[in-house]
Design a protein around this motif. Structure first.
Motif, PDB file in Angstrom:
ATOM      1  N   ASP A  62      -4.925  -4.054  -5.567  1.00 29.94           N
ATOM      2  CA  ASP A  62      -4.970  -4.040  -4.124  1.00 29.94           C
ATOM      3  C   ASP A  62      -5.215  -2.337  -3.779  1.00 29.94           C
ATOM      4  OD1 ASP A  62      -2.310  -2.741  -4.286  1.00 29.94           O
ATOM      5  OD2 ASP A  62      -1.471  -5.031  -4.548  1.00 29.94           O
ATOM      6  N   TRP A  63      -4.925  -2.115  -2.539  1.00 30.89           N
ATOM      7  CA  TRP A  63      -5.386  -0.773  -2.140  1.00 30.89           C
ATOM      8  C   TRP A  63      -4.233   0.337  -2.610  1.00 30.89           C
ATOM      9  CZ3 TRP A  63      -9.422   1.423  -1.176  1.00 30.89           C
ATOM     10  CH2 TRP A  63     -10.604   0.477  -0.612  1.00 30.89           C
ATOM     11  N   TYR A  64      -2.976  -0.507  -3.087  1.00 33.05           N
ATOM     12  CA  TYR A  64      -1.973   0.602  -3.702  1.00 33.05           C
ATOM     13  C   TYR A  64      -1.950   0.674  -5.216  1.00 33.05           C
ATOM     14  CZ  TYR A  64       0.209   0.127   0.834  1.00 33.05           C
ATOM     15  OH  TYR A  64       0.264   0.337   2.220  1.00 33.05           O
ATOM     16  N   THR A  65      -3.131  -0.011  -5.807  1.00 35.51           N
ATOM     17  CA  THR A  65      -3.383   0.220  -7.406  1.00 35.51           C
ATOM     18  C   THR A  65      -3.751   1.752  -7.261  1.00 35.51           C
ATOM     19  OG1 THR A  65      -4.182  -1.913  -7.625  1.00 35.51           O
ATOM     20  CG2 THR A  65      -4.978  -0.263  -9.021  1.00 35.51           C
ATOM     21  N   PRO A  66      -4.386   2.637  -6.592  1.00 36.50           N
ATOM     22  CA  PRO A  66      -4.716   4.219  -6.844  1.00 36.50           C
ATOM     23  C   PRO A  66      -3.470   4.706  -6.992  1.00 36.50           C
ATOM     24  CG  PRO A  66      -6.439   3.193  -5.337  1.00 36.50           C
ATOM     25  CD  PRO A  66      -5.362   2.228  -5.636  1.00 36.50           C
ATOM     26  N   SER A  67      -2.585   4.430  -6.254  1.00 39.06           N
ATOM     27  CA  SER A  67      -1.065   4.991  -6.411  1.00 39.06           C
ATOM     28  C   SER A  67      -0.372   4.795  -7.614  1.00 39.06           C
ATOM     29  CB  SER A  67       0.001   4.415  -5.263  1.00 39.06           C
ATOM     30  OG  SER A  67      -0.601   4.736  -4.056  1.00 39.06           O
ATOM     31  N   HIS A  68      -0.761   3.758  -8.254  1.00 34.59           N
ATOM     32  CA  HIS A  68       0.093   3.681  -9.517  1.00 34.59           C
ATOM     33  C   HIS A  68      -0.884   4.256 -10.627  1.00 34.59           C
ATOM     34  CE1 HIS A  68       3.051   0.692  -8.086  1.00 34.59           C
ATOM     35  NE2 HIS A  68       1.983   0.290  -7.435  1.00 34.59           N
ATOM     36  N   ILE A  69      -2.013   4.317 -10.453  1.00 35.41           N
ATOM     37  CA  ILE A  69      -2.892   5.156 -11.577  1.00 35.41           C
ATOM     38  C   ILE A  69      -2.444   6.741 -11.142  1.00 35.41           C
ATOM     39  CG2 ILE A  69      -5.226   6.060 -11.796  1.00 35.41           C
ATOM     40  CD1 ILE A  69      -6.188   3.493 -10.827  1.00 35.41           C
ATOM     41  N   ILE A  70      -2.016   7.250  -9.922  1.00 36.81           N
ATOM     42  CA  ILE A  70      -1.647   8.554  -9.732  1.00 36.81           C
ATOM     43  C   ILE A  70      -0.133   8.602 -10.568  1.00 36.81           C
ATOM     44  CG2 ILE A  70      -0.867  10.038  -8.243  1.00 36.81           C
ATOM     45  CD1 ILE A  70      -3.033   8.932  -6.153  1.00 36.81           C
ATOM     46  N   HIS A  71       0.441   7.575 -10.364  1.00 34.89           N
ATOM     47  CA  HIS A  71       1.983   7.496 -11.161  1.00 34.89           C
ATOM     48  C   HIS A  71       1.686   7.758 -12.663  1.00 34.89           C
ATOM     49  CE1 HIS A  71       4.185   4.440  -8.470  1.00 34.89           C
ATOM     50  NE2 HIS A  71       3.851   5.430  -7.905  1.00 34.89           N
ATOM     51  N   GLY A 133       3.380  -6.409 -12.873  1.00 30.84           N
ATOM     52  CA  GLY A 133       3.049  -6.210 -14.352  1.00 30.84           C
ATOM     53  C   GLY A 133       1.576  -5.290 -14.396  1.00 30.84           C
ATOM     54  N   MET A 134       0.326  -5.611 -13.652  1.00 35.17           N
ATOM     55  CA  MET A 134      -0.713  -4.784 -13.426  1.00 35.17           C
ATOM     56  C   MET A 134      -0.190  -3.636 -12.848  1.00 35.17           C
ATOM     57  SD  MET A 134      -2.806  -6.611 -15.000  1.00 35.17           S
ATOM     58  CE  MET A 134      -4.285  -5.633 -14.622  1.00 35.17           C
ATOM     59  N   ASP A 135       0.429  -3.319 -12.018  1.00 37.18           N
ATOM     60  CA  ASP A 135       0.882  -1.853 -11.460  1.00 37.18           C
ATOM     61  C   ASP A 135       1.287  -1.179 -12.742  1.00 37.18           C
ATOM     62  OD1 ASP A 135       0.367  -2.583  -8.983  1.00 37.18           O
ATOM     63  OD2 ASP A 135       2.336  -2.924  -8.333  1.00 37.18           O
ATOM     64  N   THR A 136       1.982  -1.646 -13.541  1.00 35.86           N
ATOM     65  CA  THR A 136       2.501  -0.954 -14.767  1.00 35.86           C
ATOM     66  C   THR A 136       1.255  -0.713 -15.586  1.00 35.86           C
ATOM     67  OG1 THR A 136       4.502  -1.758 -14.589  1.00 35.86           O
ATOM     68  CG2 THR A 136       3.841  -0.649 -16.779  1.00 35.86           C
ATOM     69  N   VAL A 137       0.161  -1.591 -15.952  1.00 34.88           N
ATOM     70  CA  VAL A 137      -1.119  -1.417 -16.655  1.00 34.88           C
ATOM     71  C   VAL A 137      -1.785  -0.553 -15.937  1.00 34.88           C
ATOM     72  CG1 VAL A 137      -3.122  -2.470 -17.288  1.00 34.88           C
ATOM     73  CG2 VAL A 137      -0.850  -3.902 -17.478  1.00 34.88           C
ATOM     74  N   PHE A 138      -1.983  -0.485 -14.544  1.00 32.35           N
ATOM     75  CA  PHE A 138      -2.878   0.712 -14.096  1.00 32.35           C
ATOM     76  C   PHE A 138      -2.155   2.117 -14.229  1.00 32.35           C
ATOM     77  CE2 PHE A 138      -4.716  -2.970 -11.882  1.00 32.35           C
ATOM     78  CZ  PHE A 138      -6.157  -2.568 -12.129  1.00 32.35           C
ATOM     79  N   MET A 139      -0.683   2.075 -14.372  1.00 34.80           N
ATOM     80  CA  MET A 139      -0.234   3.284 -14.254  1.00 34.80           C
ATOM     81  C   MET A 139      -0.762   3.697 -16.099  1.00 34.80           C
ATOM     82  SD  MET A 139       2.400   4.880 -16.355  1.00 34.80           S
ATOM     83  CE  MET A 139       3.094   3.475 -17.107  1.00 34.80           C
ATOM     84  N   PHE A 143      -2.304   7.377 -17.119  1.00 36.35           N
ATOM     85  CA  PHE A 143      -1.678   8.082 -18.016  1.00 36.35           C
ATOM     86  C   PHE A 143      -2.822   8.447 -19.178  1.00 36.35           C
ATOM     87  CE2 PHE A 143       0.442   8.594 -22.182  1.00 36.35           C
ATOM     88  CZ  PHE A 143       1.631   9.167 -22.077  1.00 36.35           C
ATOM     89  N   PHE A 144      -3.458   7.297 -19.590  1.00 35.65           N
ATOM     90  CA  PHE A 144      -4.493   7.809 -20.585  1.00 35.65           C
ATOM     91  C   PHE A 144      -5.806   8.522 -20.319  1.00 35.65           C
ATOM     92  CE2 PHE A 144      -2.783   4.057 -23.108  1.00 35.65           C
ATOM     93  CZ  PHE A 144      -2.244   4.853 -23.879  1.00 35.65           C
ATOM     94  N   PHE A 145      -5.963   8.255 -18.990  1.00 40.01           N
ATOM     95  CA  PHE A 145      -6.919   9.234 -18.162  1.00 40.01           C
ATOM     96  C   PHE A 145      -6.547  10.442 -18.258  1.00 40.01           C
ATOM     97  CE2 PHE A 145      -9.050  11.237 -14.551  1.00 40.01           C
ATOM     98  CZ  PHE A 145     -10.313  10.704 -14.669  1.00 40.01           C
ATOM     99  N   ALA A 146      -5.497  10.804 -17.681  1.00 41.30           N
ATOM    100  CA  ALA A 146      -4.771  12.329 -17.540  1.00 41.30           C
ATOM    101  C   ALA A 146      -4.674  12.971 -19.100  1.00 41.30           C
ATOM    102  CB  ALA A 146      -3.626  12.238 -17.263  1.00 41.30           C
ATOM    103  N   ALA A 147      -4.496  11.833 -20.252  1.00 37.91           N
ATOM    104  CA  ALA A 147      -4.544  12.653 -21.476  1.00 37.91           C
ATOM    105  C   ALA A 147      -5.634  12.967 -21.918  1.00 37.91           C
ATOM    106  CB  ALA A 147      -3.802  11.487 -22.334  1.00 37.91           C
ATOM    107  N   ARG A 148      -6.887  12.581 -21.533  1.00 36.37           N
ATOM    108  CA  ARG A 148      -8.260  12.740 -21.741  1.00 36.37           C
ATOM    109  C   ARG A 148      -9.026  13.700 -21.036  1.00 36.37           C
ATOM    110  NH1 ARG A 148      -8.269  11.280 -27.030  1.00 36.37           N
ATOM    111  NH2 ARG A 148      -7.815   9.097 -27.297  1.00 36.37           N
ATOM    112  N   MET A 149      -8.568  13.874 -19.918  1.00 35.67           N
ATOM    113  CA  MET A 149      -9.533  14.605 -18.899  1.00 35.67           C
ATOM    114  C   MET A 149      -8.967  16.113 -18.701  1.00 35.67           C
ATOM    115  SD  MET A 149     -12.178  13.119 -17.984  1.00 35.67           S
ATOM    116  CE  MET A 149     -12.636  11.793 -18.793  1.00 35.67           C
ATOM    117  N   LEU A 157      -9.284  13.737  -8.877  1.00 36.01           N
ATOM    118  CA  LEU A 157      -9.229  12.290  -8.673  1.00 36.01           C
ATOM    119  C   LEU A 157      -8.202  11.620  -7.837  1.00 36.01           C
ATOM    120  CD1 LEU A 157     -10.736   9.517  -9.292  1.00 36.01           C
ATOM    121  CD2 LEU A 157      -9.705   9.589 -11.353  1.00 36.01           C
ATOM    122  N   ALA A 158      -6.893  12.289  -8.105  1.00 34.01           N
ATOM    123  CA  ALA A 158      -5.685  12.009  -7.402  1.00 34.01           C
ATOM    124  C   ALA A 158      -5.938  12.298  -5.965  1.00 34.01           C
ATOM    125  CB  ALA A 158      -4.499  12.685  -7.953  1.00 34.01           C
ATOM    126  N   ILE A 159      -6.264  13.435  -5.714  1.00 31.57           N
ATOM    127  CA  ILE A 159      -6.702  13.830  -4.255  1.00 31.57           C
ATOM    128  C   ILE A 159      -7.878  12.873  -3.421  1.00 31.57           C
ATOM    129  CG2 ILE A 159      -7.789  15.481  -2.699  1.00 31.57           C
ATOM    130  CD1 ILE A 159      -6.443  17.638  -4.701  1.00 31.57           C
TER     131      ILE A 159
END
Length: 194
Positions: A62-71, A133-139, A143-149, A157-159
């Motif tokens: 949903d629209w809060y998924t980007p927040s979990h990616i930022i987590h 559960g998907m919120d944790t998966v998106f987090m 995490f892996f994106f931040a580890a690679r980029m 991307l967070a901004i």
């Protein structure tokens, strides 16, 4: 596989198992808390486009998924600061622990009531187990994106995520935290579109 690589692979497998175990524990505890498995509508969507709809926080994303990616970005940074000598998967387990703890707290009656009174989420009833559960998966994906980029790409991307969700739904991670901790009536009115 070299002799040195075998212990590293074994440790990574162990820590990945810990991370998956924490996700499973999150799901089981949410079930024991009485959370619904999927949306009460009876079906699963890939994305719920409405921010203030009964389907929000009920589907895969949903629209809060980007927040979990930022987590994930933030927890990667925290793990790097605190445990930089530990393997990546050990830091992932730390990140999953934090995210799972938040997901459990977020779905407690106290926090659900706080969302209803202090934020724009007037009809919020908590997440489905699937969504949580998907919120944790998106987090973890964040995490892996931040580890690679490079750091600048992750920050950019967070901004971009924050600005996009601010524009589309008048909410984002920053406002969500602000309104939970220190509600501002003018922001609540603006978010409601009044």
């Amino acid at each position: 596989m070299t002799a040195e690589a075998a212990p590293t692979a074994s440790r990574n497998t162990l820590w990945l198992g810990v991370a998956l175990g924490l996700l499973l524990a999150q799901i089981v505890i949410l079930h024991l808390m009485g959370r619904i498995p999927i949306c009460e509508c009876g079906y699963i969507k890939l994305f719920e486009p409405g921010a203030n709809t009964p389907g929000n926080s009920q589907h895969l994303s949903d629209w809060y998924t980007p927040s979990h990616i930022i987590h994930g970005f933030l927890f990667y940074g925290l793990g790097w600061l605190l445990f930089r000598r530990q393997p990546l998967f050990a830091r992932l387990s730390f990140a999953v622990l934090i995210e799972a703890a938040w997901e459990l707290a977020e779905n407690s009656p106290m926090v659900i009531d706080r969302y209803r009174t202090a934020t724009m989420a007037l009809g919020y009833t908590g997440d489905s187990i699937l969504n949580s559960g998907m919120d944790t998966v998106f987090m973890a994906l964040g995490f892996f994106f931040a580890a690679r980029m490079p750091v600048w790409v992750t920050v950019a991307l967070a901004i971009a995520f924050e600005l996009l969700t601010l524009f589309v739904i008048r909410d984002n991670l920053t406002l969500n935290v602000l309104m939970l901790v220190w509600p501002v009536e003018a922001i609540k009115v603006w978010q409601a579109g009044l």
